[in-house]
Every structure is written in C-alpha cells, then in structure tokens.
Design a protein around this motif. Structure first.
Motif, PDB file in Angstrom:
ATOM      1  N   ASP A  37      21.155  58.643  83.404  1.00 54.36           N
ATOM      2  CA  ASP A  37      21.579  59.045  82.067  1.00 54.36           C
ATOM      3  C   ASP A  37      20.600  60.096  81.548  1.00 54.36           C
ATOM      4  O   ASP A  37      19.454  59.786  81.211  1.00 54.36           O
ATOM      5  CB  ASP A  37      21.596  57.836  81.136  1.00 54.36           C
ATOM      6  CG  ASP A  37      22.139  58.154  79.751  1.00 54.36           C
ATOM      7  OD1 ASP A  37      22.109  59.334  79.349  1.00 54.36           O
ATOM      8  OD2 ASP A  37      22.578  57.216  79.057  1.00 54.36           O
TER       9      ASP A  37
ATOM     10  N   GLU B 208      20.366  61.599  78.823  1.00 53.21           N
ATOM     11  CA  GLU B 208      19.952  61.476  77.427  1.00 53.21           C
ATOM     12  C   GLU B 208      18.951  60.355  77.209  1.00 53.21           C
ATOM     13  O   GLU B 208      18.204  60.361  76.226  1.00 53.21           O
ATOM     14  CB  GLU B 208      21.184  61.233  76.534  1.00 53.21           C
ATOM     15  CG  GLU B 208      22.254  62.306  76.630  1.00 53.21           C
ATOM     16  CD  GLU B 208      21.796  63.659  76.088  1.00 53.21           C
ATOM     17  OE1 GLU B 208      20.767  63.697  75.361  1.00 53.21           O
ATOM     18  OE2 GLU B 208      22.453  64.668  76.381  1.00 53.21           O
ATOM     19  N   ARG B 209      18.904  59.379  78.110  1.00 57.28           N
ATOM     20  CA  ARG B 209      18.087  58.188  77.874  1.00 57.28           C
ATOM     21  C   ARG B 209      17.024  57.928  78.927  1.00 57.28           C
ATOM     22  O   ARG B 209      15.991  57.317  78.627  1.00 57.28           O
ATOM     23  CB  ARG B 209      19.008  56.952  77.796  1.00 57.28           C
ATOM     24  CG  ARG B 209      20.075  57.055  76.717  1.00 57.28           C
ATOM     25  CD  ARG B 209      19.479  56.960  75.331  1.00 57.28           C
ATOM     26  NE  ARG B 209      20.478  57.254  74.296  1.00 57.28           N
ATOM     27  CZ  ARG B 209      20.238  57.203  72.982  1.00 57.28           C
ATOM     28  NH1 ARG B 209      19.044  56.860  72.560  1.00 57.28           N
ATOM     29  NH2 ARG B 209      21.177  57.511  72.110  1.00 57.28           N
ATOM     30  N   ASP B 210      17.271  58.340  80.157  1.00 55.95           N
ATOM     31  CA  ASP B 210      16.344  57.982  81.230  1.00 55.95           C
ATOM     32  C   ASP B 210      15.126  58.895  81.264  1.00 55.95           C
ATOM     33  O   ASP B 210      15.103  59.960  80.647  1.00 55.95           O
ATOM     34  CB  ASP B 210      17.075  57.946  82.570  1.00 55.95           C
ATOM     35  CG  ASP B 210      17.880  56.653  82.720  1.00 55.95           C
ATOM     36  OD1 ASP B 210      17.279  55.572  82.531  1.00 55.95           O
ATOM     37  OD2 ASP B 210      19.085  56.714  83.001  1.00 55.95           O
TER      38      ASP B 210
ATOM     39  N   ARG C   8      15.042  66.636  77.361  1.00 55.39           N
ATOM     40  CA  ARG C   8      15.061  65.469  76.470  1.00 55.39           C
ATOM     41  C   ARG C   8      13.697  64.786  76.411  1.00 55.39           C
ATOM     42  O   ARG C   8      13.295  64.267  75.357  1.00 55.39           O
ATOM     43  CB  ARG C   8      16.125  64.475  76.910  1.00 55.39           C
ATOM     44  CG  ARG C   8      17.543  65.027  76.973  1.00 55.39           C
ATOM     45  CD  ARG C   8      17.980  65.815  75.735  1.00 55.39           C
ATOM     46  NE  ARG C   8      19.380  66.145  75.787  1.00 55.39           N
ATOM     47  CZ  ARG C   8      19.885  67.354  76.025  1.00 55.39           C
ATOM     48  NH1 ARG C   8      19.070  68.382  76.220  1.00 55.39           N
ATOM     49  NH2 ARG C   8      21.187  67.547  76.066  1.00 55.39           N
TER      50      ARG C   8
ATOM     51  N   ARG D 251      11.634  64.240  73.102  1.00 59.97           N
ATOM     52  CA  ARG D 251      11.266  62.855  72.800  1.00 59.97           C
ATOM     53  C   ARG D 251       9.827  62.772  72.294  1.00 59.97           C
ATOM     54  O   ARG D 251       9.511  61.978  71.397  1.00 59.97           O
ATOM     55  CB  ARG D 251      11.448  62.001  74.064  1.00 59.97           C
ATOM     56  CG  ARG D 251      11.114  60.533  73.925  1.00 59.97           C
ATOM     57  CD  ARG D 251      11.477  59.786  75.207  1.00 59.97           C
ATOM     58  NE  ARG D 251      12.921  59.721  75.377  1.00 59.97           N
ATOM     59  CZ  ARG D 251      13.584  60.216  76.427  1.00 59.97           C
ATOM     60  NH1 ARG D 251      12.934  60.817  77.413  1.00 59.97           N
ATOM     61  NH2 ARG D 251      14.889  60.106  76.502  1.00 59.97           N
TER      62      ARG D 251
ATOM     63  N   SER E  66      18.724  58.577  65.020  1.00 60.02           N
ATOM     64  CA  SER E  66      17.360  58.425  65.528  1.00 60.02           C
ATOM     65  C   SER E  66      16.500  59.623  65.147  1.00 60.02           C
ATOM     66  O   SER E  66      15.434  59.837  65.699  1.00 60.02           O
ATOM     67  CB  SER E  66      17.375  58.276  67.045  1.00 60.02           C
ATOM     68  OG  SER E  66      17.910  59.427  67.660  1.00 60.02           O
TER      69      SER E  66
ATOM     70  N   PRO F 173      15.756  60.837  71.220  1.00 62.94           N
ATOM     71  CA  PRO F 173      16.460  59.878  72.071  1.00 62.94           C
ATOM     72  C   PRO F 173      15.672  58.591  72.205  1.00 62.94           C
ATOM     73  O   PRO F 173      14.433  58.601  72.198  1.00 62.94           O
ATOM     74  CB  PRO F 173      16.573  60.608  73.407  1.00 62.94           C
ATOM     75  CG  PRO F 173      16.419  62.052  73.079  1.00 62.94           C
ATOM     76  CD  PRO F 173      15.488  62.098  71.917  1.00 62.94           C
ATOM     77  N   ALA F 174      16.375  57.483  72.357  1.00 57.98           N
ATOM     78  CA  ALA F 174      15.694  56.189  72.494  1.00 57.98           C
ATOM     79  C   ALA F 174      14.925  56.118  73.796  1.00 57.98           C
ATOM     80  O   ALA F 174      15.257  56.774  74.752  1.00 57.98           O
ATOM     81  CB  ALA F 174      16.711  55.060  72.411  1.00 57.98           C
TER      82      ALA F 174
END
Length: 270
Positions: free
Chosen positions: A18, A20-22, A108, A112, A265, A269-270
């Motif tokens: 992913d 956006e998240r990894d 990302r 982040r 957020s 990104p988380a």
C-alpha cells in the motif's frame, strides 16, 4: 542514446504494497552505466512499525533486525531523496521496475516526516525515468505468465526474457533488483537501436515486437512517451480486471501518484 548514459537505479523493499500506508525497510540507489563508476548506496531503516511476516518472507528483514540495525525512517527517506536529487540533478536518469510504487512510497515517507519531497528538491531540473515494466510491456506486449507462480511482467521474468539470468538468493535485495532493472533497460535500449536481424531468436520470433518505437528518442521524449503508455496500459489492465470485478480500478499515474491531502489526518498518512 537514452540507454547508454548514466543511470540512477532505484529500488525499495517495504512493509507491504500500500503506497499510502506502508513504510520503507531497505533501499538502494545505484549509480551505473555511461562508462562511469559503479556506486552503490544502500540503507536499512527502522520503519517504526511491525514488519509483517509476509514482507519478511520476501526481503528477509525482521522487525527486530530493523529496530536494532536500522536508521530512523525519517533520516533514511531524507538521505534517499537527497542522493536521488543530486544524481538526477547531474543529468542521470532514474531507472527501476514499476517505478510509481517506489517513488510514491518515498514521497509519502518524506511527507509523513515533514521532509522535502523529491520533486520539490529537483525544482526546475528535469526528472527523466526509465521504467522497465512500462518499456517491456510496450516492446513485447504479448506474453503469457511463465507459470502459475510467476507473472509475465515480474522482474525475474524480464531478466530471463532478456537473457540476464537470475540469482534467487540475491533477488529482493534492493541493490540486486535496482541493478537488474538498469541492465534490463540497457538491453531494451540496445534491441531498440539494433537491426532486427541481429536480435536473439527468442526476441525475433516474439509476437509483434515494438522495440523500434523506442528508437532514437531523447530521455525527455521517452519519459513523455511512458506517461502515455503507462496510462494506456493501466486502462487495458483495468478493463481486463472488470470482467470479473466491475469496480476494479488501476491507477495509471506515472511516474508518481499525485499527493492528495488527507484532511482527517492533516495531510500525514497513518
């Protein structure tokens, strides 16, 4: 010619797929080609999250190893971007396999940790990319999966198709995969600029090869061509997937997926 100059070969291994998240686990930027020195730069990051067993099975890095031996993720992302910005600013082309994945994950990660994105670091300097997945799909469009376990456009498949062999033990090490993508791009470029009668038989007898359409282009022209090709290839793949799943979506953005701020957020990104 676009394949004979200096290249910055780029590859990441991550916590998942992913973008956006990894997170980044390992990375390599390798300076090669153009009759210059071979300069490998590698990183091991502590991603700040658990590394799933499925990811460890691929790249062999455990959460414990990353925490013990890895540098902080923010520093790694910053160093990768700085090395790429330096070499790309010096006129190198970035080369990789399925480049939107790696460039988007890097983008990302930088956002982040509130570090400057790569494109901002380049400023007015051009980004020229060679994506072996896009180039191979165009040059040899009709290829079936070699087996149920091996995809038609996987890096291992391209290495075999272009006669480069494959080291299973070294594979999924960033430095190996980055360098392999560079060698594949060089092979595609060589075939594009070579008379068809000198092609290896396996290439010459392939169904409707289109290497000639990559001949004589500047790196800037080839980059722009790949923007169009990537969109067309994504559209075709999406149509194929929608035969079974009417909601399937394949993103054709290339060479990086646009950043869309997550207001919930505050853009992080988380």
């Amino acid at each position: 010619m676009w394949h004979t100059g200096r290249l910055a070969a780029f590859d990441l291994e991550t916590t998942g797929t992913d973008v956006e998240r990894d997170r980044i686990v390992t990375a390599a930027v390798v300076g090669c080609g153009g009759f210059g020195s071979y300069i490998p730069c590698t990183w091991l990051a502590d991603p700040g999250v658990e590394i799933p067993a499925e990811a460890t099975a691929i790249h062999k890095i455990t959460t414990e190893q990353a925490r013990t031996e890895g540098e902080p993720a923010a520093d790694v992302a910053d160093q990768i971007a700085e090395q790429l910005a330096q070499w790309l600013g010096d006129g190198m082309a970035l080369v990789g396999h399925n480049v939107p994945f790696d460039l988007t994950v890097l983008d990302r990660e930088l956002r982040r940790y509130d570090r400057e994105p790569l494109l901002d670091r380049l400023g007015e300097r051009p980004l020229h990319v060679l994506d072996t997945r896009v180039l191979d799909t165009h040059a040899l469009p009709y290829r079936r999966r070699p087996s149920a376990d091996q995809g038609a456009r996987q890096l291992i498949t391209l290495a075999q198709v272009y006669g480069l062999g494959w080291d299973a033990k070294a594979a999924h090490g960033c430095k190996y995969d980055a360098l392999m993508s560079a060698r594949i791009a060089q092979q595609i470029g060589t075939l594009a600029h070579m008379s068809r009668r000198y092609w290896p038989e396996s290439i010459r007898t392939a169904r409707r090869p289109r290497f000639h359409e990559l001949r004589g282009l500047s790196r800037a022209e080839l980059h722009e061509l790949q923007v169009r090709l990537a969109a067309e290839q994504a559209e075709g793949l999406q149509s194929h997937f929608r035969k079974n799943d009417p909601t399937a979506v394949v993103d054709g953005s290339w060479p990086i997926r646009p950043w869309v701020e997550d207001t919930e957020s505050k853009g992080v990104p988380a």
